[in-house]
Design a protein around this motif. Sequence first.
Motif, short mmCIF file in Angstrom:
data_model
loop_
_atom_site.label_atom_id
_atom_site.label_comp_id
_atom_site.label_asym_id
_atom_site.label_seq_id
_atom_site.Cartn_x
_atom_site.Cartn_y
_atom_site.Cartn_z
N GLU A 129 0.84 -1.19 0.00
CA GLU A 129 0.00 0.00 0.00
C GLU A 129 0.88 1.24 0.00
OE1 GLU A 129 -2.19 -0.36 3.63
OE2 GLU A 129 -3.55 -1.86 2.82
N LEU A 130 0.33 2.33 -0.51
CA LEU A 130 0.96 3.63 -0.39
C LEU A 130 -0.12 4.68 -0.42
CD1 LEU A 130 1.03 5.28 -3.35
CD2 LEU A 130 2.71 3.53 -3.85
N GLY A 131 0.23 5.87 -0.01
CA GLY A 131 -0.72 6.98 -0.04
C GLY A 131 0.00 8.27 -0.37
N HIS A 132 -0.72 9.20 -0.97
CA HIS A 132 -0.16 10.52 -1.27
C HIS A 132 -1.25 11.55 -1.07
CE1 HIS A 132 -2.36 10.86 -5.06
NE2 HIS A 132 -2.11 9.57 -5.21
N ARG A 133 -0.83 12.77 -0.73
CA ARG A 133 -1.81 13.85 -0.62
C ARG A 133 -2.51 14.01 -1.96
NH1 ARG A 133 2.56 16.42 0.40
NH2 ARG A 133 2.02 18.02 -1.10
N THR A 134 -3.79 14.29 -1.93
CA THR A 134 -4.53 14.41 -3.19
C THR A 134 -4.06 15.61 -4.01
OG1 THR A 134 -6.29 15.62 -2.03
CG2 THR A 134 -6.60 13.24 -2.36
N ASN A 135 -3.36 16.54 -3.40
CA ASN A 135 -2.83 17.69 -4.15
C ASN A 135 -1.40 17.46 -4.62
OD1 ASN A 135 -1.52 17.93 -1.69
ND2 ASN A 135 -1.84 20.14 -1.52
N ASN A 136 -0.94 16.21 -4.58
CA ASN A 136 0.43 15.89 -5.01
C ASN A 136 0.37 15.02 -6.27
OD1 ASN A 136 3.07 15.04 -5.32
ND2 ASN A 136 3.40 14.69 -3.14
N ALA A 137 0.12 15.66 -7.40
CA ALA A 137 -0.01 14.94 -8.67
C ALA A 137 1.25 14.17 -9.06
CB ALA A 137 -0.43 15.90 -9.78
N PRO A 138 2.46 14.71 -8.86
CA PRO A 138 3.65 13.92 -9.23
C PRO A 138 3.75 12.60 -8.45
CG PRO A 138 4.23 16.23 -9.03
CD PRO A 138 2.82 16.08 -8.50
N VAL A 167 -5.84 12.05 1.57
CA VAL A 167 -4.83 11.15 1.02
C VAL A 167 -5.51 10.14 0.11
CG1 VAL A 167 -3.19 9.30 1.61
CG2 VAL A 167 -3.27 11.40 2.97
N GLU A 168 -4.95 9.96 -1.09
CA GLU A 168 -5.43 8.90 -1.98
C GLU A 168 -4.60 7.65 -1.71
OE1 GLU A 168 -7.02 8.47 -6.41
OE2 GLU A 168 -4.92 9.11 -6.33
N ARG A 169 -5.29 6.56 -1.43
CA ARG A 169 -4.65 5.27 -1.17
C ARG A 169 -4.53 4.50 -2.46
NH1 ARG A 169 -3.99 1.71 3.49
NH2 ARG A 169 -4.19 3.69 4.54
N HIS A 170 -3.37 3.86 -2.66
CA HIS A 170 -3.12 2.98 -3.80
C HIS A 170 -2.63 1.64 -3.24
CE1 HIS A 170 -2.75 6.06 -7.17
NE2 HIS A 170 -2.82 6.82 -6.10
N ALA A 171 -2.81 0.58 -4.01
CA ALA A 171 -2.27 -0.72 -3.61
C ALA A 171 -1.87 -1.52 -4.83
CB ALA A 171 -3.29 -1.50 -2.78
N ARG A 172 -0.96 -2.42 -4.60
CA ARG A 172 -0.54 -3.37 -5.63
C ARG A 172 -0.48 -4.73 -4.97
NH1 ARG A 172 4.89 -2.77 -9.40
NH2 ARG A 172 5.06 -4.97 -9.94
N LEU A 173 -1.11 -5.71 -5.61
CA LEU A 173 -1.15 -7.07 -5.09
C LEU A 173 -0.17 -7.95 -5.86
CD1 LEU A 173 -5.02 -7.59 -4.84
CD2 LEU A 173 -3.46 -6.61 -3.13
N ALA A 174 0.33 -8.96 -5.19
CA ALA A 174 1.24 -9.92 -5.85
C ALA A 174 0.55 -10.59 -7.03
CB ALA A 174 1.72 -10.96 -4.84
N THR A 175 -0.78 -10.67 -7.00
CA THR A 175 -1.54 -11.33 -8.07
C THR A 175 -1.99 -10.38 -9.19
OG1 THR A 175 -3.52 -11.04 -6.72
CG2 THR A 175 -2.36 -13.18 -6.56
N ASP A 176 -1.65 -9.11 -9.08
CA ASP A 176 -2.02 -8.16 -10.13
C ASP A 176 -1.35 -8.52 -11.45
OD1 ASP A 176 -3.70 -6.68 -8.52
OD2 ASP A 176 -2.24 -5.08 -8.13
N PRO A 177 -2.02 -8.28 -12.57
CA PRO A 177 -1.45 -8.61 -13.88
C PRO A 177 -0.08 -7.98 -14.12
CG PRO A 177 -3.77 -8.11 -14.12
CD PRO A 177 -3.39 -7.80 -12.67
N VAL A 178 0.19 -6.80 -13.56
CA VAL A 178 1.48 -6.14 -13.75
C VAL A 178 2.63 -7.01 -13.25
CG1 VAL A 178 1.48 -4.87 -11.56
CG2 VAL A 178 2.72 -3.95 -13.50
N ASN A 179 2.36 -7.91 -12.32
CA ASN A 179 3.40 -8.79 -11.77
C ASN A 179 3.53 -10.09 -12.54
OD1 ASN A 179 3.93 -7.05 -9.57
ND2 ASN A 179 2.05 -7.77 -8.62
N LEU A 180 2.64 -10.35 -13.45
CA LEU A 180 2.63 -11.64 -14.13
C LEU A 180 3.24 -11.58 -15.52
CD1 LEU A 180 -0.97 -12.68 -13.05
CD2 LEU A 180 1.19 -13.17 -11.91
N GLY A 181 3.59 -10.39 -15.99
CA GLY A 181 4.09 -10.22 -17.35
C GLY A 181 5.56 -10.41 -17.51
#
Length: 181
Positions: A129-138, A167-181
Amino acid sequence: MSPADALPTPEGLLLRPWRPGDAPAVLRAFAADEMARQAARPVTTTAEALDWIAGRAAERAAETGFAWAVVRDGEALGSVAVTAVSHVHDTGWVSYWTTAAARRTGVAAAGVRELARWAFAELGLHRLELGHRTNNAPSCSVALRAGFAPEGVERAKLRYGSERYDVERHARLATDPVNLG
C-alpha cells in the motif's frame, strides 16, 4: 526472507541499502520545504542525516522495514522503502522520494517497481500500500507508473502544521497482472 545487498533495475539504476556516505544526498532531499515539513524530525545537519540513515539500518536489522537508496553512477538520487511489514497479513507500506535533481526523470517509479518485485518475491508479501496527498499529482503519477491501483480517498488523514490533507490510497497485489508479465 532476503535483505539483499543490491537490486539492479531494468532502467540501469541500483537499489542498495543506505550508507553513511549518502548523507549529502539525504541533506539535499530534506532541504526542500516539502520534504522538511513531512519529516518526523529535522534533517538539517550531517549528524541528523547520519541518524536518519542509521534509523533505516535499524529497521532493516529488525526486518520491520527495508529502505533503499536509488543510485545512478554511484550517486544516491532518492529513496524507496517498504515499512510496516506485517507477516501476519503479508502487507507492507511503500514510500518514496527523490532529490530535486532527480524529480520527473523516472527514478522514483523505477525504484518502486523494483522494490515491489523484491517485496513480493523475497519478503513473500501479498499486498503493498501507499498513499499521497490528493494535491500531489507527481506522487500519484509515480504510484500509477509503478503499477499501484487507486483505491479511494482517506479524508483529512494527514496534518502538517495546522493544515489537514486528504490522502489517496493505492495498492498493488502480488496477483495483479502487472506482476505476471
